[in-house]
Structures are given as structure tokens and as C-alpha cells.
Design an enzyme around this catalytic site. Sequence first.
Site, PDB file in Angstrom:
ATOM      1  CB  THR A   1      33.397  32.370  40.798  1.00  9.20           C
ATOM      2  OG1 THR A   1      33.040  31.334  41.499  1.00  9.20           O
ATOM      3  CG2 THR A   1      32.492  34.012  41.308  1.00  9.20           C
TER       4      THR A   1
ATOM      5  CD  GLU B   1      32.530  36.592  43.524  1.00 14.87           C
ATOM      6  OE1 GLU B   1      33.334  36.938  42.761  1.00 14.87           O
ATOM      7  OE2 GLU B   1      32.976  35.218  43.930  1.00 14.87           O
TER       8      GLU B   1
ATOM      9  CE  LYS C   1      46.336  29.830  56.564  1.00 17.16           C
ATOM     10  NZ  LYS C   1      46.387  29.040  55.767  1.00 17.16           N
TER      11      LYS C   1
ATOM     12  CD1 TRP D   1      48.228  36.283  58.874  1.00  8.20           C
ATOM     13  CD2 TRP D   1      47.912  34.941  57.716  1.00  8.20           C
ATOM     14  NE1 TRP D   1      47.640  36.066  59.619  1.00  8.20           N
ATOM     15  CE2 TRP D   1      47.245  35.288  58.641  1.00  8.20           C
ATOM     16  CE3 TRP D   1      47.954  33.394  57.246  1.00  8.20           C
ATOM     17  CZ2 TRP D   1      46.081  33.637  59.064  1.00  8.20           C
ATOM     18  CZ3 TRP D   1      47.730  33.357  57.580  1.00  8.20           C
ATOM     19  CH2 TRP D   1      45.682  32.563  58.167  1.00  8.20           C
TER      20      TRP D   1
HETATM   21  P1  ADP Z   1      38.969  32.777  40.772  1.00  8.97           P
HETATM   22  O1  ADP Z   1      38.695  32.360  41.540  1.00  8.97           O
HETATM   23  O2  ADP Z   1      38.123  31.775  39.410  1.00  8.97           O
HETATM   24  O3  ADP Z   1      40.235  33.454  39.776  1.00  8.97           O
HETATM   25  P2  ADP Z   1      38.011  35.729  39.733  1.00  8.97           P
HETATM   26  O4  ADP Z   1      38.435  36.026  38.194  1.00  8.97           O
HETATM   27  O5  ADP Z   1      37.084  36.393  40.334  1.00  8.97           O
HETATM   28  O6  ADP Z   1      37.890  34.144  39.889  1.00  8.97           O
HETATM   29  O7  ADP Z   1      39.410  35.886  40.740  1.00  8.97           O
HETATM   30  C1  ADP Z   1      39.145  36.797  41.366  1.00  8.97           C
HETATM   31  C2  ADP Z   1      40.335  37.192  42.643  1.00  8.97           C
HETATM   32  O8  ADP Z   1      41.689  37.140  41.981  1.00  8.97           O
HETATM   33  C3  ADP Z   1      40.804  38.267  43.251  1.00  8.97           C
HETATM   34  O9  ADP Z   1      39.896  37.725  44.778  1.00  8.97           O
HETATM   35  C4  ADP Z   1      41.770  37.990  43.733  1.00  8.97           C
HETATM   36  O10 ADP Z   1      42.535  36.962  44.622  1.00  8.97           O
HETATM   37  C5  ADP Z   1      42.771  38.203  42.381  1.00  8.97           C
HETATM   38  N1  ADP Z   1      42.723  39.134  41.732  1.00  8.97           N
HETATM   39  C6  ADP Z   1      42.477  40.593  40.608  1.00  8.97           C
HETATM   40  N2  ADP Z   1      43.172  41.150  40.597  1.00  8.97           N
HETATM   41  C7  ADP Z   1      43.935  41.160  41.155  1.00  8.97           C
HETATM   42  C8  ADP Z   1      45.271  41.746  41.631  1.00  8.97           C
HETATM   43  N3  ADP Z   1      45.052  42.752  40.395  1.00  8.97           N
HETATM   44  N4  ADP Z   1      46.238  41.727  42.333  1.00  8.97           N
HETATM   45  C9  ADP Z   1      46.248  40.643  42.982  1.00  8.97           C
HETATM   46  N5  ADP Z   1      44.880  39.435  42.893  1.00  8.97           N
HETATM   47  C10 ADP Z   1      44.043  39.727  42.027  1.00  8.97           C
END
Ligand code: ADP
Length: 548
Positions: free
Chosen positions: A183, A326, A437, A442
Amino acid sequence: MQGLMQDYQLTLPPVFARAERMYGDKELVTATADGVLRQSYADWAAETRRLGGALDTLGISAEGRVGTFAWNTARHVALYWAIPCTGRVLHTLNIRLFAEQLTYIVNHADDEVIFVDRSLLPVFTKLLPTFEKVRHVVVMDDGADAVVPDDPRMIDYRELVDGAEPVDFGVDDENRAAAMCYTSGTTGNPKGVVYSQRSLYLHGLSAMMSTGLGIRETDRVLPVVPLFHANAWGLAQTPIFTGADLVLPGPGMAPEAIAALISSERVTFTAGVPTIWMGMLPLLDSYDFSSLRRIVGGGSAVPKALSEAYREKLGIPIVHAWGMTETSPLASVSLQRSSDAALSAVDQADQRARQGFCPVGVECRIVVPDTGEELPWDDTATGELQVRGPWIASGYYDDDRSAESFTSDGWLRTGDVAAVDTHGSIRLVDRTKDLVKSGGEWISSVELENRLMAHPAVAEAAVIGVPHPRWQERPIACVVLEDGATAGKDELIDHLRPHVAKWWLPDDVVFIDEVPKTSVGKFSKKDLRAQLADYVLPAGASPVDELG
Ligand code: ADP
């Protein structure tokens, strides 16, 4: 009484062999600096088997990690299969990560060899001395004239593969590691996610289904999402499962290049982060997109206005999908249900803007993070989104931070805050760390951004919290205007006013040239916060007395 079915191992080699036999006439197309390269599945499969042999030639250990530092190409897709089908572990490296993070990742994963596109050598070569265990670097010539360093570890891909014997693929244990992806990590070092043969098999099946991405044999699939981002959202695997053609953009990731490729290659299915689709929006009238039947957006929230603009112009909205590295990553897709037809057009658009439904195989729940109390699915209660299933990680590779991210009863803590409606459709409110916050309550930065991006003068909007003496934090909106457009702070705040509570209204609107992006093209709030570290709220900006 037990069932009497075979204990069949879910591994990738039989999937590969089926595609090789059944879809030999289908094709993989790669855009290169010298034009478009076409390869039949039959030729690609033969090359993939020789690539497997090449790993033996190089003496890569039985469970060796094989790194890739590459664009989206047919060769990269071949690596996606050759490496796990010989029992080794594919390790895709994000070519845009910071140098220190790449060094950490390559050393942490113990990569033995890295396959590099020649055009990426200028970046890669600087890092090479920091890689401790890398014994070979295989350079994949992509027409670029980048200098190949004078280093005994350098090997030419063509020579290596042409000189190798094709191998039989086979893996006995479905739980064996097949691929790794780190990640990007917002704080600290990146964390390693390790996919198994079984998890990729099941994820691939799910992605094919109508409750997943719904990829079919008749599709021509263009992954705009980089193959190094979160298992490429399954797009290096699923098309091979189903026999779809693959169209790969190579280094040509600019909106014009993608638009031209969709048009010339009659692409039917494509997927990428929303910033790509924002970039392509002004081009929708200039290219022929009539072949497209599905555009998928994910990785960050797809603004409703963006999806609607595509629907109005092309007749197809952007299908919203949610997931994480993940989660392999497909964990929910915003599919329409037949009953949605009875909804008004506005309600249907709202429905599509949600992150949607988990496919069979993924379960979700929302909980109060501190107590673990499960919250109702009434679309009002919001809590931390947690998921579990056979393609959801159970821990990080050799990392003592795993405990923070998994619950004692085995669910992944996503770090996302969500509400779920009575049917099970997820609506992401924000990332925990991006929520503003204010006065103990929120505020959803995502909601404000989506509303702002629905204003015709706004190209990009990102909302962050800034410190406030009384309210702890207050939101400010950082806005990029469309070329030639004008809109002032008051106009934008007035635009938000009918849609959100008064205390949600940003205290200020800061006009910027561009929202900084992460290595995978998402808005980078971390960089934006750093950029505005010296920002001070104008005196009297908050309607402080009215907030509480
Ligand atoms: P990084 O932390 O580098 O962005 P990831 O690509 O694994 O790593 O990102 C996962 C995160 O991306 C999710 O936990 C979420 O916060 C965000 N995310 C993924 N898809 C969506 C979506 N369709 N809408 C909003 N947020 C999203």
C-alpha cells in the site's frame, strides 16, 4: 455428514491453460512509442511459458520475489502469469513512489530480480545501488533510448526469453503466495499485502461476474489503472479468465492518448481513478467513444457530477467501485438493481454515486471503532467500515503494524467511514483521517468536494481541516477553476448552502492551480495540507457563534 466433492486446489495454472487453449485467437494490444503492437493470446501464452523458463535460467528460488517496474504492457501481463504459475511471487513496484519507499519495499520483500521497462531506467538506475538482494535486472526494451547502465546484473529481456525453454506450469498449494503489492502508505513505511493463488482465483471469478466488474469474452478491456496499483483491480487477470481482448496503453497515460486508444481500438471496458475521467471529460466530444459499454471509477470517490456528465454525453455513467490494496481490491460495486428503475432520475444518480454492494464472498459491517459496537444499516448511522472474505488480507507481510488493522474476530479495519442502507449498499463518508473534526462533530470532506465539483466553474475541489481555536478544526475548500471560468468564494459557498448544514460550510475557499496527486493519481490531502501548512484562517471567517 460431509460433502463428497473433490478437494480441488484453486490455483492459476489451470486458468492460464484454459485461456491458452480456448482463446488463442484473442489478442493483447500494446501502445508503444513506435506504434501499436498486436499479439495473439496463443503467442502471448507461448511467451509467458518461456518467461517461466527464463526465471529458472536466472536461478530464481522456488518462492522468489520477482519485481516489476513497468508500464501497462502485454509483457507486464505475461509477468503477472508466468511468475505465480511457476510458484514464484509477483511483486509489482509503483514506479512513482518516493525513492526511499521503493528502496524499503524492494529490500523488505527480498526481491531477487526486477523486470524494468527501458524507458523507466533513468528513475530505476539511481535506485539500483540501494537494492540489497537484487541479483538480476531484466531490461524490457520499449523503444526508448534510455542508457542501459554498465552493470553485470543487466540482462536483455528478448535475449533471455528467446533463449529460454517453455515450461509446464503447476502449483500444488492454493494457499501459496502468488503476488505482493505494498500500500502506498500515508504514514510510515508501506505495508506489504500478499495475495495467494486461491485469493486471486476467487477474486478473478468474482470480477467476471455481473456483481463484480462483469467482464465478458466480447470485451476489449483497457486498464488505465496502472498494473502496479492494487493488483491492477484484477484487470491483468480477469480478462484472461474470460478471454477478453486486452488493450494496454504503455507509457501513454495522458487523457488524449487514452481517448485516442479507446477510439482506435474500439475499447468496450475501461477502468481508472476519477482524476483520469476528469481529465478526459473535455475530450468527450472530440473522439469516438461509441464502442464503450462500461467505465469503472474507483480508488477515490467518483463525484456524482462527473458520472452524470459521462452519462449525459456518452449514455453510460461511471460505475463506482470501492476497494483497497488489502481487498485485492474489488470489495464493492455500485450496481443498479432492477427496482432502481422506479426511482426518479435524481435518486438513480444518487444511487450510482454510492460505493455500492459487496459481491458474494465479501461481508461488511460498520462499527464504532473504540467499542466495536455494530451499527444499524439505516443509511444514517456511520462507523468504521470493516470487511472480511477470502480475498481480504489477514495481515501484512512481516510487519508488526498488522495488529492495528485487524480486529480480534478477524475483520479488516479499512480506515474508511461509511453508512450502509437497508439493502446493504455502502456509502463512504470519508477516510477516517480526512474527516474534518469541528466542535466534536464530523464533517465529510468527500460530501463537500462532490458538491463543489458539481459547480460548472469548478474543475477540482479538495476539502481539508485547518486548526481552529474554538472548534478544533474547520473545513476550507481548495478549488481549481476550469480554464477561463470565474467564481468567487461567496458564489461557491452559496452553491453549497442548500445542500449541507450551515456548520459544514467551509470557512474559506482557497484558489489553487492544481490539487496535488498521489503516485496513483488520487488527490493527495497529505501534500495539500503540507502545501497549506502556513495557512491562517482569515479573521472572522467562521460564523463561530452560529456553529454550535
Ligand atoms: P492508498 O492508501 O495508497 O490510496 P489504496 O489504493 O489501497 O491505497 O486505497 C484504498 C482506499 O482508497 C480506500 O480505503 C478508500 O479510502 C479509497 N477508495 C477506494 N475506492 C474508493 C471509492 N470508490 N470511493 C471512495 N474512496 C475510495
